[in-house]
Design an enzyme around this catalytic site. Structure first.
Site, PDB file in Angstrom:
ATOM      1  N   GLY A  97       0.821  -1.204   0.000  1.00 20.51           N
ATOM      2  CA  GLY A  97       0.000   0.000   0.000  1.00 20.51           C
ATOM      3  C   GLY A  97       0.853   1.251   0.000  1.00 20.51           C
ATOM      4  N   CYS A  98       0.357   2.280   0.660  1.00 24.60           N
ATOM      5  CA  CYS A  98       0.994   3.580   0.661  1.00 24.60           C
ATOM      6  C   CYS A  98       2.264   3.572   1.498  1.00 24.60           C
ATOM      7  CB  CYS A  98       0.012   4.619   1.212  1.00 24.60           C
ATOM      8  SG  CYS A  98       0.673   6.258   1.193  1.00 24.60           S
ATOM      9  N   VAL A  99       3.399   3.819   0.837  1.00 22.62           N
ATOM     10  CA  VAL A  99       4.661   3.913   1.557  1.00 22.62           C
ATOM     11  C   VAL A  99       5.171   5.315   1.386  1.00 22.62           C
ATOM     12  CG1 VAL A  99       5.271   1.488   1.569  1.00 22.62           C
ATOM     13  CG2 VAL A  99       5.870   2.863  -0.384  1.00 22.62           C
TER      14      VAL A  99
END
Length: 99
Positions: A97-99
């Site tokens: 997901g969002c890193v």
């Protein structure tokens, strides 16, 4: 003394996370030209702690809260999305997901 770095995948993550040791984490960072100061190393160890407790790599906001550090400071420290190098040199799975 040089440390033998176990097999890594195309993104530089350990293929077998059970082969990780602090020496291997530091050798991987050296090989990638990344300097791990005490603050970065502390975050890597905290991420390992979090992973051991929750069996998941935390998203940056949750991890920053866990550390009690503003995520903005973490981005400034790592000069990149912090979770990627933290998990890579900590021998943890790639963040999703969002890193």
């Amino acid at each position: 003394m040089s440390v033998e770095i176990p097999q890594r995948d195309g993104d530089g993550y350990l293929v077998d996370m059970n082969t990780w040791t602090p020496e291997i984490g530091k050798a991987m960072a050296d090989a990638d030209g990344v300097v791990l100061d005490d603050e970065k190393w502390e975050q890597i160890l905290k991420a390992r702690e979090y992973y051991e407790e929750h069996a998941v790599v935390p998203p940056i906001r949750k991890f920053a809260k866990y550390l009690g550090a503003p995520s903005k400071e973490m981005f400034n420290l790592w000069l990149t999305g912090p979770m990627k190098p933290i998990t890579k040199y900590g021998g943890l799975p790639k963040p999703t997901g969002c890193v």
